[in-house]
Design a protein around this motif. Sequence first.
Motif, PDB file in Angstrom:
ATOM      1  N   PHE A 104       1.346  -1.207   0.001  1.00  0.00           N
ATOM      2  CA  PHE A 104      -0.183  -0.499   0.154  1.00  0.00           C
ATOM      3  C   PHE A 104       0.730   1.072  -0.166  1.00  0.00           C
ATOM      4  O   PHE A 104       0.865   2.445   0.267  1.00  0.00           O
ATOM      5  N   GLY A 105       2.170   1.302  -0.408  1.00  0.00           N
ATOM      6  CA  GLY A 105       2.790   2.874   0.004  1.00  0.00           C
ATOM      7  C   GLY A 105       3.452   2.860   1.120  1.00  0.00           C
ATOM      8  O   GLY A 105       4.419   4.131   0.384  1.00  0.00           O
ATOM      9  N   ALA A 106       2.849   2.622   2.144  1.00  0.00           N
ATOM     10  CA  ALA A 106       3.451   3.178   3.805  1.00  0.00           C
ATOM     11  C   ALA A 106       3.108   2.633   4.568  1.00  0.00           C
ATOM     12  O   ALA A 106       2.194   1.097   4.702  1.00  0.00           O
ATOM     13  N   ASN A 107       3.873   2.765   5.080  1.00  0.00           N
ATOM     14  CA  ASN A 107       4.080   1.493   6.900  1.00  0.00           C
ATOM     15  C   ASN A 107       2.634   1.469   7.475  1.00  0.00           C
ATOM     16  O   ASN A 107       1.836   2.901   7.866  1.00  0.00           O
ATOM     17  N   GLY A 108       2.731   0.873   8.672  1.00  0.00           N
ATOM     18  CA  GLY A 108       1.235   1.123   9.697  1.00  0.00           C
ATOM     19  C   GLY A 108       2.518   1.516  10.885  1.00  0.00           C
ATOM     20  O   GLY A 108       3.595   1.132  11.351  1.00  0.00           O
ATOM     21  N   PHE A 109       2.007   2.859  11.603  1.00  0.00           N
ATOM     22  CA  PHE A 109       2.672   3.284  13.208  1.00  0.00           C
ATOM     23  C   PHE A 109       2.175   3.664  14.014  1.00  0.00           C
ATOM     24  O   PHE A 109       1.130   3.773  13.912  1.00  0.00           O
ATOM     25  N   ILE A 110       2.392   3.276  15.256  1.00  0.00           N
ATOM     26  CA  ILE A 110       2.113   3.964  15.690  1.00  0.00           C
ATOM     27  C   ILE A 110       2.501   5.139  17.182  1.00  0.00           C
ATOM     28  O   ILE A 110       3.501   5.334  16.717  1.00  0.00           O
ATOM     29  N   VAL A 111       1.995   5.758  17.378  1.00  0.00           N
ATOM     30  CA  VAL A 111       2.056   6.891  17.990  1.00  0.00           C
ATOM     31  C   VAL A 111       1.175   7.275  19.398  1.00  0.00           C
ATOM     32  O   VAL A 111      -0.362   7.523  19.023  1.00  0.00           O
ATOM     33  N   PRO A 112       1.737   8.272  20.422  1.00  0.00           N
ATOM     34  CA  PRO A 112       0.966   8.670  21.472  1.00  0.00           C
ATOM     35  C   PRO A 112      -0.735   9.459  21.204  1.00  0.00           C
ATOM     36  O   PRO A 112       0.067  10.067  20.559  1.00  0.00           O
ATOM     37  N   ARG A 113      -0.870   9.121  21.625  1.00  0.00           N
ATOM     38  CA  ARG A 113      -2.260   9.730  21.611  1.00  0.00           C
ATOM     39  C   ARG A 113      -1.912  11.545  21.954  1.00  0.00           C
ATOM     40  O   ARG A 113      -1.890  12.309  20.779  1.00  0.00           O
ATOM     41  N   PRO A 114      -1.239  11.845  22.823  1.00  0.00           N
ATOM     42  CA  PRO A 114      -1.283  13.306  22.898  1.00  0.00           C
ATOM     43  C   PRO A 114      -0.404  13.633  21.565  1.00  0.00           C
ATOM     44  O   PRO A 114      -0.527  14.726  20.975  1.00  0.00           O
ATOM     45  N   ASP A 115       0.830  13.248  21.321  1.00  0.00           N
ATOM     46  CA  ASP A 115       1.623  13.044  20.746  1.00  0.00           C
ATOM     47  C   ASP A 115       0.955  13.986  19.248  1.00  0.00           C
ATOM     48  O   ASP A 115       1.357  14.998  18.470  1.00  0.00           O
ATOM     49  N   ILE A 116      -0.180  13.207  18.307  1.00  0.00           N
ATOM     50  CA  ILE A 116      -0.183  13.077  17.360  1.00  0.00           C
ATOM     51  C   ILE A 116      -1.721  14.338  17.809  1.00  0.00           C
ATOM     52  O   ILE A 116      -1.619  15.063  16.340  1.00  0.00           O
ATOM     53  N   CYS A 117      -2.365  14.818  19.009  1.00  0.00           N
ATOM     54  CA  CYS A 117      -3.462  15.461  18.773  1.00  0.00           C
ATOM     55  C   CYS A 117      -1.880  16.652  18.948  1.00  0.00           C
ATOM     56  O   CYS A 117      -2.620  18.324  18.429  1.00  0.00           O
ATOM     57  N   ASP A 118      -1.318  16.861  19.712  1.00  0.00           N
ATOM     58  CA  ASP A 118      -0.158  18.165  19.613  1.00  0.00           C
ATOM     59  C   ASP A 118       0.173  18.618  18.224  1.00  0.00           C
ATOM     60  O   ASP A 118       0.812  19.419  17.573  1.00  0.00           O
ATOM     61  N   LEU A 119       0.310  17.401  17.618  1.00  0.00           N
ATOM     62  CA  LEU A 119       1.235  17.681  15.608  1.00  0.00           C
ATOM     63  C   LEU A 119      -0.215  18.736  15.099  1.00  0.00           C
ATOM     64  O   LEU A 119      -0.183  18.901  14.199  1.00  0.00           O
ATOM     65  N   PHE A 120      -1.089  17.795  14.994  1.00  0.00           N
ATOM     66  CA  PHE A 120      -3.267  18.878  14.289  1.00  0.00           C
ATOM     67  C   PHE A 120      -2.980  19.734  15.115  1.00  0.00           C
ATOM     68  O   PHE A 120      -3.329  20.886  13.893  1.00  0.00           O
ATOM     69  N   ALA A 121      -2.511  19.839  16.040  1.00  0.00           N
ATOM     70  CA  ALA A 121      -2.979  21.463  16.617  1.00  0.00           C
ATOM     71  C   ALA A 121      -1.846  22.408  15.827  1.00  0.00           C
ATOM     72  O   ALA A 121      -1.742  23.572  15.621  1.00  0.00           O
ATOM     73  N   ARG A 122      -0.721  21.832  15.806  1.00  0.00           N
ATOM     74  CA  ARG A 122       0.087  23.002  15.236  1.00  0.00           C
ATOM     75  C   ARG A 122      -0.208  23.789  14.249  1.00  0.00           C
ATOM     76  O   ARG A 122       0.141  24.582  13.392  1.00  0.00           O
ATOM     77  N   HIS A 123      -1.304  22.134  13.271  1.00  0.00           N
ATOM     78  CA  HIS A 123      -1.099  23.265  11.817  1.00  0.00           C
ATOM     79  C   HIS A 123      -3.363  23.880  11.877  1.00  0.00           C
ATOM     80  O   HIS A 123      -3.228  24.088  10.538  1.00  0.00           O
ATOM     81  N   VAL A 124      -3.254  24.010  12.719  1.00  0.00           N
ATOM     82  CA  VAL A 124      -4.628  24.644  12.929  1.00  0.00           C
ATOM     83  C   VAL A 124      -4.462  26.142  13.431  1.00  0.00           C
ATOM     84  O   VAL A 124      -3.884  26.136  14.151  1.00  0.00           O
ATOM     85  N   PRO A 125      -4.141  26.773  12.729  1.00  0.00           N
ATOM     86  CA  PRO A 125      -4.339  27.815  13.207  1.00  0.00           C
ATOM     87  C   PRO A 125      -4.699  28.516  14.722  1.00  0.00           C
ATOM     88  O   PRO A 125      -6.010  28.287  14.889  1.00  0.00           O
ATOM     89  N   LYS A 126      -4.171  29.568  15.260  1.00  0.00           N
ATOM     90  CA  LYS A 126      -4.633  29.520  17.177  1.00  0.00           C
ATOM     91  C   LYS A 126      -5.709  30.572  16.986  1.00  0.00           C
ATOM     92  O   LYS A 126      -7.048  30.323  17.635  1.00  0.00           O
ATOM     93  N   GLU A 127      -6.473  31.233  15.601  1.00  0.00           N
ATOM     94  CA  GLU A 127      -7.308  31.738  16.049  1.00  0.00           C
ATOM     95  C   GLU A 127      -8.600  31.653  15.808  1.00  0.00           C
ATOM     96  O   GLU A 127      -9.204  32.134  15.611  1.00  0.00           O
ATOM     97  N   HIS A 128      -7.939  30.249  14.998  1.00  0.00           N
ATOM     98  CA  HIS A 128      -9.144  30.082  14.405  1.00  0.00           C
ATOM     99  C   HIS A 128     -10.245  28.234  16.127  1.00  0.00           C
ATOM    100  O   HIS A 128     -11.168  27.937  15.440  1.00  0.00           O
ATOM    101  N   MET A 129      -9.232  28.391  16.881  1.00  0.00           N
ATOM    102  CA  MET A 129      -9.396  27.127  17.921  1.00  0.00           C
ATOM    103  C   MET A 129      -9.644  28.046  18.754  1.00  0.00           C
ATOM    104  O   MET A 129      -9.338  29.501  19.555  1.00  0.00           O
ATOM    105  N   HIS A 130     -11.792  27.514  19.884  1.00  0.00           N
ATOM    106  CA  HIS A 130     -11.738  28.132  20.762  1.00  0.00           C
ATOM    107  C   HIS A 130     -12.129  27.562  21.634  1.00  0.00           C
ATOM    108  O   HIS A 130     -12.916  26.493  21.625  1.00  0.00           O
TER     109      HIS A 130
END
Length: 461
Positions: free
Chosen positions: A99-125
């Motif tokens: 399928f062209g990519a591996n499977g990965f295990i990621v701590p839930r807090p780490d993936i949440c932090d990654l997503f949060a970095r890519h949503v402009p803070k002014e759009h978060m309430h």
Amino acid sequence: MSAVAKPKILIVGAGLGGMALGILLHKAKIPFEIYERAAVVKPLGTAMNFNASTAVMFKQCGIYDEFLAIAKPWSAVQVGNTNRTIDYKIDFSEQEKLFGANGFIVPRPDICDLFARHVPKEHMHMGKKVVLSEQTEEGVRLIFADGTTAEGDILVGADGAYSTIRQQLYEQLKKEDRLLASDGEPLPFSSTCLVGQTKPLDPKDFPSLALEDSQVMTILKKGTPYAYSLFTTKRNSVAWVVGEVLGRECSKEDQKNEDWGPGAAEAMCELSRDFPVISGGDKLVTMGDLIDWTPRDLITKVTLEEKVFETWYDGRIVLLGDACHKISPAGGAGATNAIHDAITVANWIYALPPSPTKQDIEKYFAEYKKERLPKVKEAYESSLMFKTISSKTYLEWVAAFCFKNMPTWMNRKMLASMMAYRPMVAFLPNPEDNGIIKPSPQHSLEARRIVRERMEAVSQA
């Protein structure tokens, strides 16, 4: 579409599905706001599995390298016993080749932090608890517990298994005699679990941490209602889950007869302290050690609900992720399907005409459900298959026999059913996909044609 003609999207819930949709709408330059009832997002939970079908979006959004920095590859689910030996493995080692990519295990807090970095803070309430949501022919409106309001064109309920948006939508549909009877039934669960994640450990204390692959392991405690799972992570922590099969189907309405107070997690911790753990070395590690290595305020007791709802949208309101389908975590498909929902919703929002009417929006949300519901039901059934590993019934023996004796061709067929569908974002460039098994058809990519033809018509006018 001009900036003024694009619909404004109100997203309720800052979980993975809501945040993924925020990232995609930001990429599409479509106005949006995310509202989360919690004042802060606590680093709770265990680890999450992301397979080849989510790598597509990460690559298209330009965050794949950041994802790899927090992710640890894995190649098999190991099923062990309390004698600290492995009974059998479920092979996922061909995932990248197929399928062209591996499977990965990621701590839930780490993936949440990654997503949060890519949503402009002014759009978060944050700290915005919805007390009322409503829609009209012209738009949607939210009223929050702090007395403030928000208005937009589309409302997305991404607020989890006990979604406020879903409950209020269903209440209105029930009043109008438009709600399916099954959707009005309580959300069921038949197991509970204790979840946590240790602090970073020295591999001398837990040797499996030194291995390149994440060790994904389920240990069955024969003769008891308990099974527990471990995941080694890139941050040198061990994410863990202790599950209890209740032997009956319950709902939140039954919880008044159960122990769900502050001491519930502590009681379950004490009960599971002596459970043997496979650490990859000679040191005899137990669940008690993992519990002691985990900050107490990050250990929680949760229910594992399972249900696929049939009503996903009405007019300008649409649901995604756990708000419309709660899948057993046994198959590791919950986060994956929330992201797939976000991709599909974003594609159809992108395809909407300028200043869309309520009818336009509902038509495209029908296309979203048409694509996603069959895939979600497949994931639901797949998760039940993996759940039988620790079902404490004769099916546990059947599952063990099948996985132990599975030929290569059948293993590939199983993997293809889980990962051939690799949805792409319609408004971003296609990523490279070197998988032998090509992606299965994706109806929401029609959004590209719809927008292209609309733009051509405008330019020729």
